[in-house]
Design an enzyme around this catalytic site. Structure first.
Site, PDB file in Angstrom:
ATOM      1  N   ASN A   8    -115.264  -9.130 -90.442  1.00 16.26           N
ATOM      2  CA  ASN A   8    -114.855  -7.746 -90.510  1.00 16.26           C
ATOM      3  C   ASN A   8    -113.631  -7.324 -91.015  1.00 16.26           C
ATOM      4  O   ASN A   8    -112.460  -7.754 -90.648  1.00 16.26           O
ATOM      5  CB  ASN A   8    -114.689  -7.733 -88.699  1.00 16.26           C
ATOM      6  CG  ASN A   8    -114.183  -6.015 -88.400  1.00 16.26           C
ATOM      7  OD1 ASN A   8    -114.442  -5.234 -89.253  1.00 16.26           O
ATOM      8  ND2 ASN A   8    -113.791  -6.023 -87.093  1.00 16.26           N
ATOM      9  N   TRP A   9    -113.936  -6.616 -92.201  1.00 13.36           N
ATOM     10  CA  TRP A   9    -112.909  -6.116 -92.972  1.00 13.36           C
ATOM     11  C   TRP A   9    -112.184  -4.984 -92.603  1.00 13.36           C
ATOM     12  O   TRP A   9    -111.106  -4.758 -93.177  1.00 13.36           O
ATOM     13  CB  TRP A   9    -113.598  -5.833 -94.431  1.00 13.36           C
ATOM     14  CG  TRP A   9    -114.016  -7.281 -95.426  1.00 13.36           C
ATOM     15  CD1 TRP A   9    -114.153  -8.238 -94.729  1.00 13.36           C
ATOM     16  CD2 TRP A   9    -114.781  -6.860 -96.293  1.00 13.36           C
ATOM     17  NE1 TRP A   9    -114.930  -9.163 -95.584  1.00 13.36           N
ATOM     18  CE2 TRP A   9    -115.009  -8.284 -96.582  1.00 13.36           C
ATOM     19  CE3 TRP A   9    -115.220  -5.920 -97.489  1.00 13.36           C
ATOM     20  CZ2 TRP A   9    -115.853  -8.520 -97.774  1.00 13.36           C
ATOM     21  CZ3 TRP A   9    -115.883  -6.122 -98.555  1.00 13.36           C
ATOM     22  CH2 TRP A   9    -116.304  -7.522 -98.773  1.00 13.36           C
ATOM     23  N   LYS A  10    -112.639  -4.405 -91.268  1.00  8.60           N
ATOM     24  CA  LYS A  10    -111.949  -3.373 -90.783  1.00  8.60           C
ATOM     25  C   LYS A  10    -111.656  -2.308 -91.833  1.00  8.60           C
ATOM     26  O   LYS A  10    -112.475  -2.101 -92.696  1.00  8.60           O
ATOM     27  CB  LYS A  10    -110.825  -3.661 -90.110  1.00  8.60           C
ATOM     28  CG  LYS A  10    -110.988  -5.029 -89.173  1.00  8.60           C
ATOM     29  CD  LYS A  10    -109.752  -5.366 -88.165  1.00  8.60           C
ATOM     30  CE  LYS A  10    -110.133  -6.445 -87.363  1.00  8.60           C
ATOM     31  NZ  LYS A  10    -109.250  -6.833 -86.210  1.00  8.60           N
ATOM     32  N   HIS A  95    -116.269  -2.892 -80.719  1.00 12.40           N
ATOM     33  CA  HIS A  95    -115.011  -3.791 -81.205  1.00 12.40           C
ATOM     34  C   HIS A  95    -113.696  -3.144 -80.398  1.00 12.40           C
ATOM     35  O   HIS A  95    -113.638  -2.227 -80.105  1.00 12.40           O
ATOM     36  CB  HIS A  95    -114.712  -3.814 -82.552  1.00 12.40           C
ATOM     37  CG  HIS A  95    -113.553  -4.487 -83.281  1.00 12.40           C
ATOM     38  ND1 HIS A  95    -112.065  -4.227 -83.233  1.00 12.40           N
ATOM     39  CD2 HIS A  95    -113.598  -5.743 -83.613  1.00 12.40           C
ATOM     40  CE1 HIS A  95    -111.586  -5.276 -83.555  1.00 12.40           C
ATOM     41  NE2 HIS A  95    -112.438  -6.310 -83.846  1.00 12.40           N
ATOM     42  N   GLU A  97    -110.815  -2.380 -80.920  1.00  8.72           N
ATOM     43  CA  GLU A  97    -110.007  -1.513 -81.857  1.00  8.72           C
ATOM     44  C   GLU A  97    -111.080  -0.169 -81.621  1.00  8.72           C
ATOM     45  O   GLU A  97    -110.335   0.859 -81.408  1.00  8.72           O
ATOM     46  CB  GLU A  97    -109.967  -1.479 -83.354  1.00  8.72           C
ATOM     47  CG  GLU A  97    -108.782  -2.762 -83.664  1.00  8.72           C
ATOM     48  CD  GLU A  97    -109.200  -3.596 -84.531  1.00  8.72           C
ATOM     49  OE1 GLU A  97    -109.947  -3.418 -85.645  1.00  8.72           O
ATOM     50  OE2 GLU A  97    -108.515  -4.755 -84.551  1.00  8.72           O
ATOM     51  N   GLU A 167    -113.981 -11.330 -78.140  1.00  5.92           N
ATOM     52  CA  GLU A 167    -112.536 -11.399 -78.995  1.00  5.92           C
ATOM     53  C   GLU A 167    -111.523 -11.109 -77.830  1.00  5.92           C
ATOM     54  O   GLU A 167    -111.303  -9.723 -77.770  1.00  5.92           O
ATOM     55  CB  GLU A 167    -112.710 -10.312 -79.873  1.00  5.92           C
ATOM     56  CG  GLU A 167    -113.708 -10.653 -80.999  1.00  5.92           C
ATOM     57  CD  GLU A 167    -113.355  -9.874 -82.361  1.00  5.92           C
ATOM     58  OE1 GLU A 167    -113.488 -10.395 -83.441  1.00  5.92           O
ATOM     59  OE2 GLU A 167    -113.248  -8.648 -82.361  1.00  5.92           O
ATOM     60  N   GLY A 173    -105.551 -10.494 -84.605  1.00  2.00           N
ATOM     61  CA  GLY A 173    -104.588  -9.911 -85.409  1.00  2.00           C
ATOM     62  C   GLY A 173    -102.953 -10.571 -85.015  1.00  2.00           C
ATOM     63  O   GLY A 173    -101.924  -9.874 -85.735  1.00  2.00           O
ATOM     64  N   SER A 212    -107.773 -14.181 -84.744  1.00  2.00           N
ATOM     65  CA  SER A 212    -106.674 -15.063 -85.342  1.00  2.00           C
ATOM     66  C   SER A 212    -107.548 -16.278 -85.542  1.00  2.00           C
ATOM     67  O   SER A 212    -106.770 -17.481 -85.872  1.00  2.00           O
ATOM     68  CB  SER A 212    -105.432 -15.379 -84.464  1.00  2.00           C
ATOM     69  OG  SER A 212    -104.838 -14.073 -84.369  1.00  2.00           O
ATOM     70  N   GLY A 233    -111.323 -11.386 -88.715  1.00  2.00           N
ATOM     71  CA  GLY A 233    -110.735 -10.254 -89.608  1.00  2.00           C
ATOM     72  C   GLY A 233    -109.854 -10.695 -90.568  1.00  2.00           C
ATOM     73  O   GLY A 233    -110.334 -10.740 -91.761  1.00  2.00           O
ATOM     74  N   GLY A 234    -108.684 -10.719 -90.443  1.00  2.00           N
ATOM     75  CA  GLY A 234    -107.523 -10.968 -91.633  1.00  2.00           C
ATOM     76  C   GLY A 234    -108.267 -11.964 -92.489  1.00  2.00           C
ATOM     77  O   GLY A 234    -107.915 -11.633 -93.750  1.00  2.00           O
TER      78      GLY A 234
HETATM   79  P1  13P Z   1    -108.186 -11.172 -86.774  1.00  2.00           P
HETATM   80  O1  13P Z   1    -109.089 -12.279 -87.298  1.00  2.00           O
HETATM   81  O2  13P Z   1    -107.345 -10.706 -87.767  1.00  2.00           O
HETATM   82  O3  13P Z   1    -107.445 -11.447 -85.805  1.00  2.00           O
HETATM   83  O4  13P Z   1    -109.308 -10.157 -86.315  1.00  2.00           O
HETATM   84  C1  13P Z   1    -110.037 -10.462 -85.379  1.00  2.00           C
HETATM   85  C2  13P Z   1    -111.096  -9.411 -85.300  1.00  2.00           C
HETATM   86  O5  13P Z   1    -110.785  -8.483 -84.825  1.00  2.00           O
HETATM   87  C3  13P Z   1    -112.474  -9.416 -85.808  1.00  2.00           C
HETATM   88  O6  13P Z   1    -113.519  -8.400 -85.363  1.00  2.00           O
END
Ligand code: 13P
Length: 248
Positions: A8-10, A95, A97, A167, A173, A212, A233-234
């Site tokens: 997930n590149w957001k 998600h 967010e 999640e 994050g 994470s 994500g990151g």
């Molecule tokens: P991180 O891997 O940056 O913690 O993000 C997780 C996420 O929200 C994937 O959808």
């Protein structure tokens, strides 16, 4: 069940950055039949990513959100039909967010899940508790409510075509990963509910862990009970680190 690795590149990596990412990633990650890899770029980068993956049909693509309505006057939004036409095969729904920054409700997630399914894509329904909910001891209640409501607009047989992602909000994050035991405990609860809702076939619905995840902890998390993949994500923004995770 082969594990699912989802990036997930957001709101990162426009078309040029996405093209450079794919070039490095495909060189670092050879096709292999024992896992599914899915990239979720920003919607505007999807076509570029697909184009760059023409020679790599083993790598799949999706979008991070769609609107619940079929079409209409919703300035700035993308529908499931548009996502499908652009080549998306998977869609993230609910998600954290979307829920916490944009106020998406369980009921909206349910309508999106149904819309995504209707358009022949795989909904990836995300669930997870906040740190306050965990400390109050309501984790199970929260994730089960999100799961059951999120799937409620689907026929039971259609639930088998979904993916679920756990999640924990406090792990996203933050660098604070759930322990494999913590993840497994929630994944077992989710599996139980899926079996209740959709019957024995639900034993094959992948339940991904996200929050994470890094190249250093990916293999351990993946070996936890009922963890059928990772939503990252990151650490998915760097093609080398993402290739390492996809090889876990
Ligand atoms: P991180 O891997 O940056 O913690 O993000 C997780 C996420 O929200 C994937 O959808």
């Amino acid at each position: 069940m082969s594990p699912v690795f989802a990036a997930n590149w957001k709101m990162n990596q426009g078309p040029s950055a996405a093209a450079a990412f794919v070039q490095t990633f495909v060189a670092a990650f050879a096709p292999r039949g024992d896992r599914t890899v899915v990239l979720f770029p920003p919607a505007l980068s999807l076509s570029e990513v697909r184009f760059r993956l023409t020679e790599r049909p083993d790598i799949h693509v999706g979008v991070q959100n769609v609107h619940a309505e079929e079409k209409g006057a919703f300035t700035g939004e993308n529908s499931a039909a548009i996502a499908r036409d652009a080549g998306a095969e998977y869609v993230l729904v609910g998600h954290s967010e979307r829920r916490h920054v944009f106020g998406e409700t369980d009921a909206e997630s349910a309508r999106k899940v149904a819309k995504v399914h209707e358009h022949g894509m795989v909904p990836v329904l995300c669930v997870g508790e906040t740190i306050e909910q965990r400390e109050r001891g309501t984790t199970e209640h929260v994730v089960l409510h999100q799961l059951r409501t999120g799937l409620s607009a689907l026929a039971h047989a259609d639930m088998l075509g979904c993916i679920v992602a756990y999640e924990p909000v406090w792990a996203i994050g933050t660098g604070r990963t759930a322990t494999p035991d913590d993840a497994a405990a929630v994944h077992r609860v989710l599996r139980g509910a899926l079996l209740d809702e959709a019957g024995a076939g639900a034993s094959t619905i992948p339940i991904l862990y996200g929050g994470s995840v890094t190249p250093a902890n990916a293999a351990t998390l993946l070996s936890a009970d009922e963890v059928g993949g990772l939503l990252v994500g990151g650490a998915s923004l760097d093609p080398t680190s993402w290739a390492t995770i996809c090889s876990a």
